[in-house]
Design an enzyme around this catalytic site. Structure first.
Site, PDB file in Angstrom:
ATOM      1  N   ASN A 253       0.863  -1.178   0.000  1.00 34.35           N
ATOM      2  CA  ASN A 253       0.000   0.000   0.000  1.00 34.35           C
ATOM      3  C   ASN A 253       0.899   1.227   0.000  1.00 34.35           C
ATOM      4  O   ASN A 253       1.469   1.572   1.036  1.00 34.35           O
ATOM      5  CB  ASN A 253      -0.890  -0.052   1.254  1.00 34.35           C
ATOM      6  CG  ASN A 253      -1.732   1.195   1.423  1.00 34.35           C
ATOM      7  OD1 ASN A 253      -1.845   2.003   0.501  1.00 34.35           O
ATOM      8  ND2 ASN A 253      -2.315   1.355   2.601  1.00 34.35           N
ATOM      9  N   TRP A 254       0.991   1.857  -1.156  1.00 30.50           N
ATOM     10  CA  TRP A 254       1.927   2.986  -1.270  1.00 30.50           C
ATOM     11  C   TRP A 254       1.389   4.265  -0.624  1.00 30.50           C
ATOM     12  O   TRP A 254       2.125   5.249  -0.499  1.00 30.50           O
ATOM     13  CB  TRP A 254       2.247   3.259  -2.751  1.00 30.50           C
ATOM     14  CG  TRP A 254       2.991   2.154  -3.446  1.00 30.50           C
ATOM     15  CD1 TRP A 254       3.326   0.921  -2.934  1.00 30.50           C
ATOM     16  CD2 TRP A 254       3.484   2.170  -4.791  1.00 30.50           C
ATOM     17  NE1 TRP A 254       3.992   0.181  -3.878  1.00 30.50           N
ATOM     18  CE2 TRP A 254       4.105   0.924  -5.036  1.00 30.50           C
ATOM     19  CE3 TRP A 254       3.458   3.122  -5.827  1.00 30.50           C
ATOM     20  CZ2 TRP A 254       4.698   0.608  -6.255  1.00 30.50           C
ATOM     21  CZ3 TRP A 254       4.037   2.803  -7.046  1.00 30.50           C
ATOM     22  CH2 TRP A 254       4.661   1.552  -7.252  1.00 30.50           C
ATOM     23  N   LYS A 255       0.104   4.270  -0.311  1.00 27.51           N
ATOM     24  CA  LYS A 255      -0.540   5.462   0.286  1.00 27.51           C
ATOM     25  C   LYS A 255      -0.288   6.694  -0.596  1.00 27.51           C
ATOM     26  O   LYS A 255      -0.209   6.548  -1.819  1.00 27.51           O
ATOM     27  CB  LYS A 255      -0.065   5.670   1.729  1.00 27.51           C
ATOM     28  CG  LYS A 255      -0.214   4.389   2.552  1.00 27.51           C
ATOM     29  CD  LYS A 255      -0.061   4.591   4.026  1.00 27.51           C
ATOM     30  CE  LYS A 255      -0.221   3.249   4.731  1.00 27.51           C
ATOM     31  NZ  LYS A 255      -0.213   3.368   6.184  1.00 27.51           N
TER      32      LYS A 255
ATOM     33  N   HIS B 224      -9.528   1.140   4.670  1.00 33.23           N
ATOM     34  CA  HIS B 224      -8.271   1.358   5.393  1.00 33.23           C
ATOM     35  C   HIS B 224      -8.534   2.293   6.575  1.00 33.23           C
ATOM     36  O   HIS B 224      -9.338   3.218   6.475  1.00 33.23           O
ATOM     37  CB  HIS B 224      -7.209   1.963   4.456  1.00 33.23           C
ATOM     38  CG  HIS B 224      -5.853   1.956   5.075  1.00 33.23           C
ATOM     39  ND1 HIS B 224      -5.462   2.901   5.992  1.00 33.23           N
ATOM     40  CD2 HIS B 224      -4.821   1.083   4.962  1.00 33.23           C
ATOM     41  CE1 HIS B 224      -4.235   2.614   6.407  1.00 33.23           C
ATOM     42  NE2 HIS B 224      -3.823   1.517   5.796  1.00 33.23           N
TER      43      HIS B 224
ATOM     44  N   GLU C 189      -6.969   4.706   7.697  1.00 38.22           N
ATOM     45  CA  GLU C 189      -6.764   6.135   7.413  1.00 38.22           C
ATOM     46  C   GLU C 189      -7.993   6.728   6.720  1.00 38.22           C
ATOM     47  O   GLU C 189      -8.323   7.892   6.903  1.00 38.22           O
ATOM     48  CB  GLU C 189      -5.489   6.322   6.569  1.00 38.22           C
ATOM     49  CG  GLU C 189      -4.247   6.111   7.428  1.00 38.22           C
ATOM     50  CD  GLU C 189      -3.047   5.531   6.710  1.00 38.22           C
ATOM     51  OE1 GLU C 189      -2.983   5.582   5.469  1.00 38.22           O
ATOM     52  OE2 GLU C 189      -2.160   4.997   7.414  1.00 38.22           O
TER      53      GLU C 189
ATOM     54  N   GLU D 170      -5.394  -4.812  10.453  1.00 42.85           N
ATOM     55  CA  GLU D 170      -4.382  -3.782  10.684  1.00 42.85           C
ATOM     56  C   GLU D 170      -4.701  -3.031  11.974  1.00 42.85           C
ATOM     57  O   GLU D 170      -5.512  -2.091  11.956  1.00 42.85           O
ATOM     58  CB  GLU D 170      -4.369  -2.797   9.513  1.00 42.85           C
ATOM     59  CG  GLU D 170      -4.057  -3.447   8.180  1.00 42.85           C
ATOM     60  CD  GLU D 170      -3.492  -2.441   7.196  1.00 42.85           C
ATOM     61  OE1 GLU D 170      -2.392  -2.689   6.693  1.00 42.85           O
ATOM     62  OE2 GLU D 170      -4.124  -1.395   6.957  1.00 42.85           O
TER      63      GLU D 170
ATOM     64  N   GLY E  20       2.376   2.459  10.752  1.00 37.78           N
ATOM     65  CA  GLY E  20       3.319   3.563  10.599  1.00 37.78           C
ATOM     66  C   GLY E  20       3.977   4.000  11.893  1.00 37.78           C
ATOM     67  O   GLY E  20       4.627   5.036  11.950  1.00 37.78           O
TER      68      GLY E  20
ATOM     69  N   SER F 262       3.363  -1.876  10.425  1.00 38.82           N
ATOM     70  CA  SER F 262       4.807  -1.945  10.664  1.00 38.82           C
ATOM     71  C   SER F 262       5.398  -3.327  10.377  1.00 38.82           C
ATOM     72  O   SER F 262       6.312  -3.779  11.071  1.00 38.82           O
ATOM     73  CB  SER F 262       5.141  -1.486  12.085  1.00 38.82           C
ATOM     74  OG  SER F 262       4.727  -0.141  12.271  1.00 38.82           O
TER      75      SER F 262
ATOM     76  N   GLY G 140       2.832  -1.057   4.270  1.00 39.79           N
ATOM     77  CA  GLY G 140       2.848   0.371   3.965  1.00 39.79           C
ATOM     78  C   GLY G 140       4.263   0.856   3.711  1.00 39.79           C
ATOM     79  O   GLY G 140       4.820   0.671   2.634  1.00 39.79           O
ATOM     80  N   GLY G 141       4.876   1.446   4.721  1.00 36.52           N
ATOM     81  CA  GLY G 141       6.207   2.048   4.586  1.00 36.52           C
ATOM     82  C   GLY G 141       7.232   1.171   3.888  1.00 36.52           C
ATOM     83  O   GLY G 141       7.947   1.629   2.986  1.00 36.52           O
TER      84      GLY G 141
HETATM   85  P1  PGA Z   1       2.760   0.451   7.652  1.00 38.08           P
HETATM   86  O1  PGA Z   1       1.295   0.602   6.984  1.00 38.08           O
HETATM   87  O2  PGA Z   1       3.332  -0.841   7.118  1.00 38.08           O
HETATM   88  O3  PGA Z   1       3.517   1.641   7.187  1.00 38.08           O
HETATM   89  O4  PGA Z   1       2.556   0.398   9.121  1.00 38.08           O
HETATM   90  C1  PGA Z   1       0.469  -0.508   6.774  1.00 38.08           C
HETATM   91  C2  PGA Z   1      -0.836  -0.059   6.182  1.00 38.08           C
HETATM   92  O5  PGA Z   1      -1.369   0.970   6.638  1.00 38.08           O
HETATM   93  O6  PGA Z   1      -1.379  -0.682   5.255  1.00 38.08           O
END
Ligand code: PGA
Length: 253
Positions: A9-11, A96, A98, A168, A174, A214, A235-236
């Site tokens: 997930n590149w966000k 998600h 977010e 998640e 993050g 994470s 994500g990251g």
């Molecule tokens: P993260 O994000 O790996 O940066 O914690 C995961 C996600 O929100 O899909």
């Protein structure tokens, strides 16, 4: 045997050209990953067409990060499922945390979005997870169960073949604070039990449930070794091809 999947997930990261380069780098290294591990990347909307030009026809699936809750028309700024499909997407992430937290995404709205995505032939990666306050109050099982019931119980066992669940925990996203393999596994097993109660054991056993929050090369192996953890939503660490591929290589297979 249910599918193992690692999805990135590149966000809201990378420019179009950076995204194309990242997709190329992931594709280049993808042959290091065992064939039975599914790879998916979810760039921002603006990148979908050019990235489809890179990964189209390869083993790497293309996902959106969200879709509109209407099919078309006067919804300024929204992107429909047919647009995603025509841009080359095979998947969309939905719900998600977010989106739930910053953009008012509700379970009711998610039912609509999942319905439209499935009708358009997209697979759905549905995210669920409790926040820190809910975890500290010991409500995590309750919260996740309600999210699954509120959204997925509107669908059929047949629909579930195209649904991937991503657990998640919000407090792990993050933050560098990963859930322990044990904490993740007990929620994954709970999700599978809830699905079994509604759709039957066979459907629950076939449903891919990803962990996100994470997840990185240093902890993926331990997480993916758990019985009910079938991969990750990353994500990251998905913004670096080497890390993303290292995570996808972390299955014992
Ligand atoms: P993260 O994000 O790996 O940066 O914690 C995961 C996600 O929100 O899909």
């Amino acid at each position: 045997m249910r599918r193992k999947i690692v999805a990135g997930n590149w966000k809201m990261n990378t420019t179009v050209s950076e995204g194309v380069e990242l997709a190329k780098a992931v594709l280049e290294k993808s042959n290091e990953v065992p064939a039975e591990v599914g790879l998916v990347i979810a760039p921002p909307f603006t990148h979908l067409c050019p990235v489809a030009g890179v990964v189209g026809g390869t083993r790497i699936g293309l996902s959106a990060q969200n879709c509109a809750d209407h099919t078309k028309g006067a919804y300024t700024g929204e992107v429909s499922v047919d647009m995603l499909k025509s841009a080359g997407c095979g998947y969309t992430i939905l719900g998600h945390s977010e989106r739930r937290q910053y953009y008012g995404e509700t379970d009711e709205k998610l039912v609509e979005k999942v319905k439209l995505a499935l009708e358009a032939g997209l697979e759905v990666i549905l995210c669920v997870g409790e926040n820190l306050e809910q975890r500290e109050a010991g409500k995590h099982f309750e919260v996740v169960t309600a999210q699954i019931e509120n959204v997925l119980f509107a669908f059929s066992a047949e629909d579930m073949k195209k649904v991937i669940v991503a657990y998640e925990p919000v407090w792990a996203i993050g933050t560098g604070k990963t859930a322990t393999a044990e904490q993740a596994e007990e929620i994954h097993a709970c999700i599978r039990r809830v699905l079994a109660g509604k759709f039957g054991k066979a459907v629950a056993e076939e449903t891919t449930i990803l962990y996100g929050g994470s997840c990185k090369p240093s902890n993926a192996k331990e997480l993916f070794a758990e019985e009910d953890i079938d991969g990750g939503l990353i994500g990251g660490a998905a913004l670096k091809a080497d890390d993303f591929i290292a995570i996808a290589k972390s299955f014992e297979c």
